[in-house]
Design an enzyme around this catalytic site. Structure first.
Site, short mmCIF file in Angstrom:
data_model
loop_
_atom_site.label_atom_id
_atom_site.label_comp_id
_atom_site.label_asym_id
_atom_site.label_seq_id
_atom_site.Cartn_x
_atom_site.Cartn_y
_atom_site.Cartn_z
N PRO A 1 0.78 -1.03 -0.13
CA PRO A 1 0.01 0.16 0.02
C PRO A 1 0.84 1.46 -0.10
O PRO A 1 1.98 1.48 0.75
CB PRO A 1 -0.83 -0.11 1.09
CG PRO A 1 -0.28 -0.95 2.19
CD PRO A 1 0.67 -2.07 1.15
N ASN A 2 0.33 2.15 -0.78
CA ASN A 2 0.88 3.58 -0.92
C ASN A 2 2.15 3.73 -1.56
O ASN A 2 2.58 4.85 -1.89
CB ASN A 2 0.95 4.22 0.47
CG ASN A 2 -0.47 4.40 1.12
OD1 ASN A 2 -1.50 4.81 0.61
ND2 ASN A 2 -0.46 3.72 2.51
N ARG B 1 4.66 11.21 -2.08
CA ARG B 1 4.36 11.17 -0.76
C ARG B 1 5.70 11.24 0.15
O ARG B 1 6.63 10.53 -0.26
CB ARG B 1 3.77 9.68 -0.61
CG ARG B 1 3.34 9.27 1.07
CD ARG B 1 3.04 8.02 0.91
NE ARG B 1 2.84 7.74 2.57
CZ ARG B 1 3.33 6.49 2.75
NH1 ARG B 1 3.97 5.57 2.04
NH2 ARG B 1 3.49 6.23 4.35
N TYR C 1 11.08 9.25 1.38
CA TYR C 1 11.24 8.35 0.43
C TYR C 1 11.87 8.63 -0.68
O TYR C 1 11.81 8.06 -1.91
CB TYR C 1 9.62 7.72 -0.03
CG TYR C 1 8.80 7.27 1.15
CD1 TYR C 1 9.39 5.99 1.80
CD2 TYR C 1 7.94 7.82 1.79
CE1 TYR C 1 8.85 5.26 2.65
CE2 TYR C 1 7.16 7.16 3.04
CZ TYR C 1 7.92 5.77 3.39
OH TYR C 1 7.11 5.44 4.20
N ASN D 1 8.34 -5.46 -1.11
CA ASN D 1 8.20 -4.22 0.07
C ASN D 1 6.78 -4.09 0.37
O ASN D 1 6.11 -3.69 -0.38
CB ASN D 1 8.56 -2.96 -0.62
CG ASN D 1 8.53 -1.67 0.11
OD1 ASN D 1 7.86 -1.62 1.16
ND2 ASN D 1 9.32 -0.82 -0.50
N ALA E 1 3.05 -0.80 4.81
CA ALA E 1 2.57 -0.67 6.05
C ALA E 1 2.10 -2.26 6.46
O ALA E 1 1.83 -2.68 7.65
CB ALA E 1 1.31 0.21 6.18
N GLU F 1 12.90 -9.35 1.76
CA GLU F 1 11.89 -8.19 2.25
C GLU F 1 12.84 -6.84 2.22
O GLU F 1 14.03 -6.57 2.54
CB GLU F 1 11.63 -8.36 3.63
CG GLU F 1 11.14 -7.25 4.33
CD GLU F 1 10.93 -7.28 5.96
OE1 GLU F 1 9.84 -6.41 6.32
OE2 GLU F 1 11.39 -7.93 6.71
N HIS G 1 12.87 -2.44 2.13
CA HIS G 1 12.16 -1.04 2.59
C HIS G 1 12.98 0.11 2.03
O HIS G 1 14.36 0.02 2.30
CB HIS G 1 11.82 -1.20 4.17
CG HIS G 1 11.03 -1.93 4.78
ND1 HIS G 1 9.70 -2.13 4.53
CD2 HIS G 1 10.86 -3.18 5.02
CE1 HIS G 1 9.12 -3.15 5.02
NE2 HIS G 1 10.09 -3.80 5.36
N ARG H 1 12.37 4.94 12.56
CA ARG H 1 11.18 5.63 12.73
C ARG H 1 10.47 5.38 13.73
O ARG H 1 10.65 4.90 14.76
CB ARG H 1 10.31 5.37 11.28
CG ARG H 1 11.42 5.63 10.26
CD ARG H 1 10.77 5.49 8.86
NE ARG H 1 9.66 6.61 8.60
CZ ARG H 1 8.68 6.36 7.41
NH1 ARG H 1 8.91 5.19 6.68
NH2 ARG H 1 7.61 7.09 7.54
#
Length: 158
Positions: free
Chosen positions: A21-22, A29, A34, A85, A88, A109, A111, A118
Protein backbone atom coordinates in the site's frame (compact mmCIF):
# COMPACT_ATOMS: atom_id res chain seq x y z
CA UNK A 1 19.03 -23.91 -16.50
CA UNK A 2 17.24 -27.06 -15.34
CA UNK A 3 13.82 -27.76 -16.80
CA UNK A 4 12.46 -27.86 -13.26
CA UNK A 5 13.54 -24.28 -12.56
CA UNK A 6 10.64 -21.83 -12.60
CA UNK A 7 11.02 -19.28 -15.33
CA UNK A 8 9.48 -16.83 -17.71
CA UNK A 9 8.43 -17.33 -21.32
CA UNK A 10 11.96 -16.29 -22.34
CA UNK A 11 13.31 -19.31 -20.46
CA UNK A 12 15.14 -17.09 -17.97
CA UNK A 13 14.35 -17.50 -14.27
CA UNK A 14 11.62 -15.12 -13.11
CA UNK A 15 11.78 -12.86 -10.06
CA UNK A 16 8.61 -11.36 -8.65
CA UNK A 17 8.77 -7.81 -7.26
CA UNK A 18 5.82 -6.97 -5.01
CA UNK A 19 4.80 -3.57 -3.63
CA UNK A 20 2.18 -2.94 -0.97
CA UNK A 21 0.00 0.00 0.00
CA UNK A 22 0.80 3.59 -0.85
CA UNK A 23 3.96 2.76 -2.76
CA UNK A 24 2.15 3.90 -5.90
CA UNK A 25 2.57 7.39 -4.40
CA UNK A 26 6.37 7.26 -4.47
CA UNK A 27 7.77 10.51 -5.79
CA UNK A 28 4.84 12.45 -4.30
CA UNK A 29 4.37 11.13 -0.76
CA UNK A 30 6.82 12.30 1.91
CA UNK A 31 9.80 12.95 -0.40
CA UNK A 32 11.89 13.77 2.68
CA UNK A 33 11.49 10.10 3.70
CA UNK A 34 11.08 8.26 0.40
CA UNK A 35 12.84 10.55 -2.09
CA UNK A 36 11.57 11.69 -5.47
CA UNK A 37 11.89 8.45 -7.48
CA UNK A 38 8.56 7.00 -8.60
CA UNK A 39 7.40 3.41 -8.33
CA UNK A 40 8.05 3.10 -12.06
CA UNK A 41 11.64 4.27 -11.47
CA UNK A 42 12.10 1.54 -8.84
CA UNK A 43 10.63 -1.14 -11.09
CA UNK A 44 12.71 -0.04 -14.10
CA UNK A 45 15.92 -0.15 -12.06
CA UNK A 46 15.06 -3.52 -10.54
CA UNK A 47 14.29 -4.92 -14.00
CA UNK A 48 17.65 -3.66 -15.32
CA UNK A 49 19.58 -5.19 -12.41
CA UNK A 50 17.66 -8.47 -12.71
CA UNK A 51 18.44 -8.68 -16.44
CA UNK A 52 22.14 -8.06 -15.74
CA UNK A 53 22.04 -11.14 -13.48
CA UNK A 54 20.21 -13.30 -16.01
CA UNK A 55 16.64 -12.92 -14.69
CA UNK A 56 13.36 -11.60 -15.95
CA UNK A 57 11.37 -9.52 -13.48
CA UNK A 58 7.62 -9.24 -13.06
CA UNK A 59 6.33 -6.40 -10.89
CA UNK A 60 3.00 -6.03 -9.13
CA UNK A 61 1.62 -3.29 -6.89
CA UNK A 62 -1.61 -3.23 -4.93
CA UNK A 63 -3.14 -1.43 -1.99
CA UNK A 64 -5.06 -4.60 -1.07
CA UNK A 65 -3.68 -7.29 1.22
CA UNK A 66 -5.63 -10.14 -0.39
CA UNK A 67 -4.30 -9.25 -3.84
CA UNK A 68 -0.73 -9.56 -2.54
CA UNK A 69 -1.56 -12.95 -1.02
CA UNK A 70 -2.97 -14.10 -4.36
CA UNK A 71 0.13 -12.83 -6.21
CA UNK A 72 2.35 -14.82 -3.83
CA UNK A 73 0.21 -17.94 -4.33
CA UNK A 74 0.41 -17.49 -8.12
CA UNK A 75 4.22 -17.27 -7.88
CA UNK A 76 4.49 -20.80 -6.47
CA UNK A 77 6.14 -23.05 -9.04
CA UNK A 78 6.41 -20.12 -11.47
CA UNK A 79 8.88 -17.68 -9.91
CA UNK A 80 12.35 -18.47 -8.62
CA UNK A 81 12.25 -15.82 -5.88
CA UNK A 82 10.33 -12.85 -4.50
CA UNK A 83 11.40 -9.34 -3.52
CA UNK A 84 8.67 -7.70 -1.45
CA UNK A 85 8.19 -4.22 -0.07
CA UNK A 86 4.98 -4.81 1.89
CA UNK A 87 4.64 -1.18 2.98
CA UNK A 88 2.45 -0.83 6.07
CA UNK A 89 1.39 -4.49 5.73
CA UNK A 90 4.86 -5.26 7.11
CA UNK A 91 3.68 -4.64 10.62
CA UNK A 92 0.46 -6.64 10.89
CA UNK A 93 -0.43 -8.66 7.76
CA UNK A 94 -0.10 -12.21 9.03
CA UNK A 95 -1.75 -13.41 5.81
CA UNK A 96 1.40 -12.25 3.95
CA UNK A 97 3.55 -14.07 6.48
CA UNK A 98 1.63 -17.29 5.88
CA UNK A 99 1.60 -16.93 2.08
CA UNK A 100 5.34 -16.23 1.96
CA UNK A 101 6.00 -19.19 4.26
CA UNK A 102 4.33 -21.41 1.65
CA UNK A 103 6.52 -20.08 -1.18
CA UNK A 104 9.33 -22.50 -2.05
CA UNK A 105 12.01 -20.01 -3.10
CA UNK A 106 13.95 -17.29 -1.34
CA UNK A 107 12.20 -14.09 -0.28
CA UNK A 108 13.87 -10.75 0.36
CA UNK A 109 12.00 -8.08 2.32
CA UNK A 110 13.02 -4.58 1.24
CA UNK A 111 12.17 -1.13 2.59
CA UNK A 112 13.16 2.23 1.13
CA UNK A 113 13.46 3.88 4.54
CA UNK A 114 14.69 2.23 7.74
CA UNK A 115 11.57 1.30 9.73
CA UNK A 116 13.70 0.81 12.85
CA UNK A 117 14.73 4.47 12.75
CA UNK A 118 11.12 5.63 12.59
CA UNK A 119 8.01 5.41 14.80
CA UNK A 120 7.97 2.49 17.26
CA UNK A 121 4.98 0.81 15.58
CA UNK A 122 7.14 0.36 12.47
CA UNK A 123 9.78 -1.67 14.34
CA UNK A 124 7.97 -5.02 14.06
CA UNK A 125 7.91 -7.00 10.83
CA UNK A 126 5.66 -10.04 10.46
CA UNK A 127 7.38 -10.68 7.11
CA UNK A 128 10.97 -10.90 8.43
CA UNK A 129 10.55 -14.31 10.12
CA UNK A 130 9.71 -15.94 6.76
CA UNK A 131 12.12 -13.89 4.62
CA UNK A 132 15.59 -15.08 3.68
CA UNK A 133 16.78 -11.57 4.51
CA UNK A 134 15.70 -7.97 4.98
CA UNK A 135 17.25 -4.85 3.46
CA UNK A 136 16.18 -1.45 4.77
CA UNK A 137 17.12 2.18 4.59
CA UNK A 138 19.08 2.22 1.33
CA UNK A 139 16.41 3.58 -1.02
CA UNK A 140 16.70 2.27 -4.57
CA UNK A 141 20.06 0.70 -3.77
CA UNK A 142 18.20 -1.68 -1.45
CA UNK A 143 16.34 -3.12 -4.42
CA UNK A 144 19.62 -3.62 -6.26
CA UNK A 145 21.10 -5.34 -3.20
CA UNK A 146 18.06 -7.60 -2.91
CA UNK A 147 18.38 -8.79 -6.50
CA UNK A 148 22.14 -9.27 -6.14
CA UNK A 149 21.51 -11.34 -3.01
CA UNK A 150 18.94 -13.47 -4.80
CA UNK A 151 21.30 -14.01 -7.73
CA UNK A 152 23.90 -15.29 -5.29
CA UNK A 153 21.40 -17.48 -3.46
CA UNK A 154 20.01 -18.95 -6.67
CA UNK A 155 23.42 -19.34 -8.29
CA UNK A 156 22.51 -17.64 -11.58
CA UNK A 157 24.07 -14.68 -13.30
CA UNK A 158 27.22 -12.75 -12.55
Amino acid sequence: MSTSTPGSESGRPLLLLLHGPNLNLLGEREPEVYGTATLEDYVDRARTVAAAHGYDLEAFHTNHEGALVEAIHAARGRCAAIVINPGAFTHYAWSLHDALAAFEGPVIEVHISNPNAREPWRHTSVVAPVASGSIMGFGMTGYELAIQALAGMLGAGA
